[in-house]
Scaffold this motif. Structure first.
Motif, short mmCIF file in Angstrom:
data_model
loop_
_atom_site.label_atom_id
_atom_site.label_comp_id
_atom_site.label_asym_id
_atom_site.label_seq_id
_atom_site.Cartn_x
_atom_site.Cartn_y
_atom_site.Cartn_z
N THR A 210 1.02 -0.82 0.49
CA THR A 210 0.11 0.08 -0.14
C THR A 210 0.68 0.96 0.34
O THR A 210 0.28 2.42 -0.12
CB THR A 210 -1.08 0.00 1.72
OG1 THR A 210 0.06 0.30 2.62
CG2 THR A 210 -2.01 -1.01 1.12
N LEU A 213 1.43 2.50 -3.26
CA LEU A 213 -0.37 3.06 -4.08
C LEU A 213 0.16 4.75 -3.95
O LEU A 213 -0.34 5.29 -4.55
CB LEU A 213 -0.79 2.52 -3.34
CG LEU A 213 -2.63 2.78 -3.44
CD1 LEU A 213 -2.78 2.78 -5.32
CD2 LEU A 213 -3.52 1.83 -3.18
N THR A 217 1.68 7.21 -7.11
CA THR A 217 0.59 7.66 -8.22
C THR A 217 0.51 8.46 -8.52
O THR A 217 0.71 9.36 -7.89
CB THR A 217 -1.09 7.37 -6.84
OG1 THR A 217 -0.63 8.37 -5.91
CG2 THR A 217 -1.85 6.07 -6.66
N LEU A 288 -3.97 0.17 -9.95
CA LEU A 288 -3.00 -0.34 -9.04
C LEU A 288 -1.83 -0.70 -10.58
O LEU A 288 -0.83 -1.26 -10.42
CB LEU A 288 -2.96 -1.76 -8.18
CG LEU A 288 -3.33 -1.83 -7.11
CD1 LEU A 288 -3.13 -2.32 -5.97
CD2 LEU A 288 -2.50 -0.45 -6.13
#
Length: 552
Positions: A210, A213, A217, A288
């Protein structure tokens, strides 16, 4: 030697798909011929358990296009794709609380039957023609979506995929019977849920967790509304989804097939609850994949979800995912063809064939599925020339959903609304939408944004209907037929037997699906323990359903 022809899948994947195919067809065939009249054949006797109706409604609304259309938006725009689908959850809640119980109280088998009893045969024939026409487009988009997925996963050409899958869909619908449809919908829900839940943690592992992420991003990737999908688009989408879920004839069938208005309300609310949770699980993998492979452009982004599945799923589990998508789409295809057949049979042919036995109507219903299937396949082949699946799905929905559904839904509340007003509203709204979609851009160069297109589609018929209500207050009210009301059906004990048998079939199907997923999860232990855990949960759920209902 399929594994030599289609290099992306392995032998275990093909075995998984074949086992799923066999299981779904066997489950559906157990109900073949179970209907002894139109109501039992097309509405399960009006006593389907509400949670089965809710899961069937969910699967009827869902298709592989979810992963293609909204997965493409998730890859390019991020969280916006989830917000769009939360508008579907809101639409389900509105439909469940306000609209579904009223449909159930009418006691009508189909929406067309309600229109006939309320407004007369002439209005019904117009709406029937319109519904059947739009249904062809809907089934075509379902086939297109799954053909794209099969093309990406196994390498079969797009045209061949559509032709083969179209034939399989037509054969599957020919099994017949609404109870078979909803029971296999539940089994398909279990299979698909198992597959998509397995993908998510593996996708996070592939990108590094995570933390990756949130650190890598693109800017604005978590904005709830972005690009052409503005908050205006979201609001219009919410109202449009409420109108569609409340008035689309295929969805109305789910509300009329349960026993009470309270059960119809729960059916809609279960849909809303599922669409609040599931989009997060569905859309994170293509988001993702944007971090893993940011170079997809054009129609390539439509394949983002399947490409992530190919990256992370061990042998066998990719086949589970692909099979789940195929059968979920067959469920949507099946639902529309079943509804179309019920309309043609119950509302068009039945008045003409009153002297013929019931089995003649059943044969006519099955024949109509073949005709609709062939036409849907033809349309699916032309979608690439219409601007791609995203453009087709959103545009068709914006132009037709509210004009078709909202006037009839409005009539559930307005006792004085005339057939002329309902028909005129639909024609006027469709004309305005078509003009702004095609004529105005051609003549002036002006075109509506996504938000404008959605808003016009919903607000147009609402404003026209409100105008009818205002004008009606200044006119002498015309005589209207009484609002249809549900009457108590005689109970010969078959309702409880049919429901117990349905639960027994679902239990056996869940046990077999759990055993399959567990077997596939054992060799995947080197990658993750998650697939085995999901398989064991499915197995336990199947046992819980089977044993209380094993004796019919």
């Amino acid at each position: 030697m399929l594994f030599l022809i289609f290099p992306f899948l392995q032998t275990l994947d093909y075995i998984t798909i074949v086992l799923l195919l066999a299981g779904i067809f066997v489950a559906g065939s157990l109900f073949f011929g179970s209907g002894h009249n139109l109501r039992s054949f097309f509405a399960g006797g009006g006593n389907i358990p509400w949670w089965i109706g809710g899961l069937s409604l969910f699967m009827s609304f869902f298709s592989a296009g979810t992963f293609v259309v909204w997965g493409s938006i998730a890859y390019t725009e991020g969280w916006t794709a989830i917000t769009i689908q939360w508008m579907m959850a809101g639409g389900g809640v509105i439909a469940g609380l306000l609209i579904a119980p009223r449909w159930n109280r009418t006691g009508c088998l189909t929406a067309a039957e309600y229109i006939t009893r309320r407004f007369g045969a002439r209005v019904q024939k117009f709406y029937t023609a319109l519904f059947l026409s739009v249904s062809l487009f809907s089934t075509g988009t379902f086939l297109y979506s799954i053909a794209r997925i099969v093309e990406t996963a196994v390498g079969i050409s797009f045209i061949t995929s559509i032709l083969v899958l179209g034939l399989l869909c037509i054969l599957y619908v020919a099994i017949g019977g609404f109870r078979a449809v909803v029971v296999t919908d539940v089994l398909q829900f279990l299979i698909l849920t198992a597959a998509v839940v397995i993908v998510l943690p593996l996708a996070f592992e592939r990108i590094g967790g995570t933390d990756t992420l949130f650190r890598q991003t693109p800017e604005g990737f978590f904005r709830p509304a972005a690009g052409e999908y503005t908050w205006g688009f979201m609001l219009a989408s919410l109202l449009g989804n409420a109108s569609s879920l409340g008035g689309n004839w295929a969805f109305v069938q789910r509300y009329t097939s349960v026993a009470t208005p309270a059960a119809a309300r729960k059916t809609g609310l279960l849909f809303g609850a599922l669409y609040l949770v599931c989009p997060v699980v569905w859309m994170l993998p293509p988001m993702l994949f944007r971090l893993h492979e940011p170079s997809l452009t054009g129609f390539g982004s439509e394949n983002a979800y399947l490409l992530m599945c190919r990256e992370v799923l061990p042998p066998g589990l990719l086949g589970l995912m692909l099979g789940g998508m195929i059968f979920a789409t067959l469920s949507s295809f099946n639902t529309i063809l079943n509804t179309s057949a019920s309309v043609v049979t119950n509302d068009l042919l039945k008045p003409l064939l009153r002297r013929f036995p019931e089995r003649t109507l059943m044969r006519a219903a099955r024949l109509s599925t073949v005709v609709f299937g062939v036409l849907a396949v033809t349309f699916a082949l032309f979608i690439p020339r219409c601007g791609g699946i995203v453009n087709v799905v959103i545009s068709i929905g914006a132009m037709t959903a509210a004009p078709m559904c909202l006037p009839v839904v409005w009539s559930l509340y307005s006792k004085g609304l005339s057939g002329r007003a309902v028909l005129g509203t639909t024609l006027a709204a469709l004309g305005i939408n078509l003009a702004f979609k095609f004529a105005v851009p051609l003549l002036s160069g002006f075109s509506l944004s996504r938000a404008g297109e959605m808003a016009l589609g919903v607000l147009g018929p609402a404003v026209i209907l409100a105008g009818h209500e205002v004008c009606r207050r200044f006119r002498k009210p015309a005589a209207q037929p009484p609002m249809p009301q549900r009457s108590a059906a005689p109970d010969d004990g078959s309702a409880a037997r049919n429901n117990r048998f349905s639960l027994k079939v679902i239990g056996v199907g869940a046990m077999l699906s759990g055993a399959l997923v567990s077997a596939l999860g054992i060799p995947a232990l080197a990658v993750s323990r998650f697939p085995l855990c999901i398989g064991l949960l499915l197995l336990a759920a199947g046992l819980r359903l089977y044993f209380p209902n094993r004796r019919i």
